[in-house]
Design a protein around this motif. Structure first.
Motif, short mmCIF file in Angstrom:
data_model
loop_
_atom_site.label_atom_id
_atom_site.label_comp_id
_atom_site.label_asym_id
_atom_site.label_seq_id
_atom_site.Cartn_x
_atom_site.Cartn_y
_atom_site.Cartn_z
N PRO A 114 -16.66 -3.68 13.18
CA PRO A 114 -16.31 -4.12 11.83
C PRO A 114 -14.92 -3.65 11.40
N ALA A 115 -14.19 -4.54 10.75
CA ALA A 115 -12.85 -4.20 10.27
C ALA A 115 -12.90 -3.09 9.22
N ARG A 116 -14.05 -2.89 8.59
CA ARG A 116 -14.13 -1.84 7.57
C ARG A 116 -13.99 -0.44 8.17
N TRP A 117 -14.10 -0.31 9.50
CA TRP A 117 -13.92 0.99 10.13
C TRP A 117 -12.45 1.31 10.40
N ILE A 118 -11.58 0.37 10.20
CA ILE A 118 -10.17 0.57 10.53
C ILE A 118 -9.58 1.79 9.82
N PRO A 119 -9.77 1.96 8.49
CA PRO A 119 -9.16 3.12 7.84
C PRO A 119 -9.57 4.46 8.47
N GLY A 123 -7.05 7.02 10.39
CA GLY A 123 -6.98 8.42 10.00
C GLY A 123 -7.10 9.38 11.16
N LYS A 124 -7.70 8.93 12.26
CA LYS A 124 -7.81 9.75 13.47
C LYS A 124 -6.66 9.47 14.45
N ASP A 125 -5.71 8.62 14.04
CA ASP A 125 -4.62 8.17 14.93
C ASP A 125 -5.18 7.55 16.20
N ALA A 126 -6.28 6.83 16.06
CA ALA A 126 -6.99 6.32 17.23
C ALA A 126 -6.61 4.89 17.60
N LEU A 404 -11.70 1.59 2.61
CA LEU A 404 -11.70 3.01 2.23
C LEU A 404 -12.17 3.85 3.40
N LYS A 405 -11.53 4.99 3.62
CA LYS A 405 -11.97 5.89 4.69
C LYS A 405 -13.40 6.35 4.44
N GLN A 406 -13.74 6.53 3.16
CA GLN A 406 -15.07 7.04 2.82
C GLN A 406 -16.01 5.92 2.39
N PHE A 407 -15.78 4.69 2.88
CA PHE A 407 -16.56 3.59 2.32
C PHE A 407 -18.06 3.75 2.57
N GLY A 408 -18.44 4.31 3.71
CA GLY A 408 -19.86 4.50 3.96
C GLY A 408 -20.51 5.35 2.88
N GLN A 409 -19.86 6.46 2.52
CA GLN A 409 -20.39 7.33 1.46
C GLN A 409 -20.34 6.62 0.10
N PHE A 410 -19.24 5.91 -0.13
CA PHE A 410 -19.08 5.15 -1.37
C PHE A 410 -20.23 4.16 -1.53
N ALA A 437 -18.94 9.50 -11.55
CA ALA A 437 -18.58 10.92 -11.48
C ALA A 437 -18.62 11.43 -10.04
N ASP A 438 -19.66 11.06 -9.33
CA ASP A 438 -19.76 11.50 -7.93
C ASP A 438 -18.68 10.88 -7.07
N LEU A 439 -18.35 9.62 -7.33
CA LEU A 439 -17.34 8.94 -6.51
C LEU A 439 -15.95 9.47 -6.80
N GLU A 440 -15.70 9.84 -8.04
CA GLU A 440 -14.40 10.44 -8.37
C GLU A 440 -14.22 11.75 -7.58
N GLU A 441 -15.28 12.51 -7.49
CA GLU A 441 -15.22 13.76 -6.72
C GLU A 441 -15.04 13.47 -5.24
N LEU A 442 -15.77 12.49 -4.74
CA LEU A 442 -15.65 12.12 -3.33
C LEU A 442 -14.25 11.65 -3.00
N MET A 443 -13.68 10.81 -3.84
CA MET A 443 -12.38 10.21 -3.54
C MET A 443 -11.23 11.17 -3.71
N SER A 444 -11.48 12.29 -4.37
CA SER A 444 -10.41 13.28 -4.58
C SER A 444 -10.31 14.25 -3.40
N GLU A 445 -11.30 14.19 -2.50
CA GLU A 445 -11.31 15.14 -1.38
C GLU A 445 -10.26 14.76 -0.34
#
Length: 445
Positions: A114-119, A123-126, A404-410, A437-445
């Motif tokens: 899936p293209a959604r894994w690209i970010p 991020g891993k320079d892979a 998003l790098k964190q889209f799975g968690q999002f 609120a939870d997503l703001e915390e997640l996205m700030s990491e």
């Protein structure tokens, strides 16, 4: 066509159930006839040491597409005088397999996923940027909305491999029994859909639930819901990729979605335990009135009819529109080259080989995915088909989930909010406020 998440769904081909059974608990299958020798410890086919080898990792090779790869992998080996190590894993094992191979220094040369894994992989320079491939005549093969689906941070990190979007299916037999017009069903808006569902529910001639609604703890629950979210004028992130999931428009969308079950009672009895696959299979069995689904829902029904396993009529219309318009979730699968490769030119040759127009036509036809190239999408097979044509049309309404790098968690957090509302634990606004609120915390990491 315009960008999904391929869905996501490109993750579910027309023979999903057969695929799961065929692959079994191991989750990995090797296509015979590629590479010459025996098997390596990772399950790939070993090659002839006298020839260059390219490794190709993919996901979800079922019976409907296995022969396609067998034939073409062999043709590639013969044409280029190389070995091709071809491995397919189940979708359940796909992401962990890619991550483990990258982190272990054993990334494949080429992979389709899936293209959604690209970010995450960038991020891993892979991943190898493919700007030198995705240009000129080769880039022109793809509609801009398709090619944009594999673009990230101003670079192309993949080539669009497959695409899927969604439409609304309805059971014509159920509509007719309920006194609705099966040929002109009037399903343009969500309110139209609800009105039809209410009429089905109250009909003395129908015992079938009117509407399939996904609410299980699964990634696809959010995929089904996003049609409503966007159509009410809500978004998931802003232009800076900050979460914006708790607007009043978003609360209205979620309130309507959950209310189909909690307020109006027009759904199957157990949305909280129903996945997208569950409601699709109910529709394919003629046991539900309406469902949002991919093209392979119709293809599955046609296949069942040929085997005398299904006996009902169905129609396909566009996903209903909301106050802010109409959207069809668009998913793209990409084929990428990993930065660890030592055979970049050969990897490019493999990609270009598989983008021969006739091969692309055969793949889309056999697999049950929308074409990703202009030439194939314009063929009569797609434009004049009762099953395919609505999905070709739906491409103008298609929208992809954010990269998003964190889209799975999002996405998982959005599923939680949907479930809280469906269960009556929180109002839609409260559930989304908590998610924000939870997503703001997640996205700030």
């Amino acid at each position: 066509m315009m960008p999904h998440d391929t869905d996501e769904s490109s993750e579910n081909s027309i023979d999903r159930r057969q695929l799961l059974g065929a692959l079994g608990a191991g989750g990995l299958v090797t296509i015979a006839g590629c590479g010459g020798g025996g098997n390596n410890s990772d399950g790939t086919t070993s090659g002839d040491g006298d020839k260059e080898t390219v490794q190709f990792l993919t996901m979800g090779v079922g019976d409907n597409i296995k022969s396609f790869f067998e034939e073409n992998n062999t043709a590639f080996e013969e044409e280029y005088g190389v070995n091709l190590e071809f491995t397919s894993v189940t979708w359940g094992n796909a992401q962990s397999t890619v991550n483990n191979r990258v982190e272990g220094g054993k990334a494949p040369d080429v992979a389709r996923w899936p293209a959604r894994w690209i970010p995450q992989m960038v991020g891993k320079d892979a991943l190898e940027p493919l700007d030198d491939l995705m240009q000129g005549d080769f880039l022109d093969r793809f509609p801009s909305g398709i090619s944009d689906g594999v673009r990230y941070q101003d670079h192309y990190y993949g080539v669009p491999w497959a695409a899927s979007n969604k439409c609304l299916y309805y059971n014509k037999d159920v509509f007719e029994k309920a006194g609705l017009d099966p040929e002109n069903p009037s399903l343009d808006s969500w309110e139209d859909m609800l009105a039809a569902a209410k009429q089905i529910k109250t009909s003395d001639n129908v015992s079938t639930p009117a509407l399939g609604l996904a609410g299980a703890d699964a990634i696809e629950t959010a995929s089904q819901y996003y049609h409503y979210h966007w159509s009410y004028g809500a978004d998931l992130v802003d232009d800076d990729n900050n979460p914006v999931v708790n607007t009043s428009e978003a609360a209205d969308a979620l309130d309507f979605y959950a209310g189909l079950s909690t307020e109006y009672g027009v759904t199957q009895s157990s949305p909280l335990s129903s996945t997208r696959q569950d409601i699709r299979q109910l529709f394919e069995a003629g046991e539900i009135g309406m469902v949002i689904g991919h093209v392979y829902t119709g293809l599955n029904i046609e296949s069942a009819k040929e085997k005398d396993e299904a006996d009902f009529n169905y129609g396909i219309v566009q996903v209903p529109k909301g106050p802010a318009g109409r959207y069809s979730l668009f998913t793209i699968d990409s084929v990428t080259v990993f930065s660890q490769t030592e055979v970049k030119d050969l990897a490019y040759d493999l990609i270009k080989f598989y983008f021969d127009e006739e091969r692309r036509f055969q793949y889309s036809k056999q697999k049950g995915f929308l074409p990703v190239t202009k030439a194939v999408s314009e063929r009569d097979y797609f434009t004049e088909s009762g099953n395919w044509a609505p999905f070709v049309e739906a491409s103008q309404y298609a929208r992809a989930r954010p990269k998003l790098k964190q889209f799975g968690q999002f996405n998982n957090r959005m599923v939680q909010a949907i479930q809280e509302t469906l269960a009556g634990q929180k109002s839609a606004q409260a559930a989304l406020d908590s998610a924000q609120a939870d997503l703001e915390e997640l996205m700030s990491e």
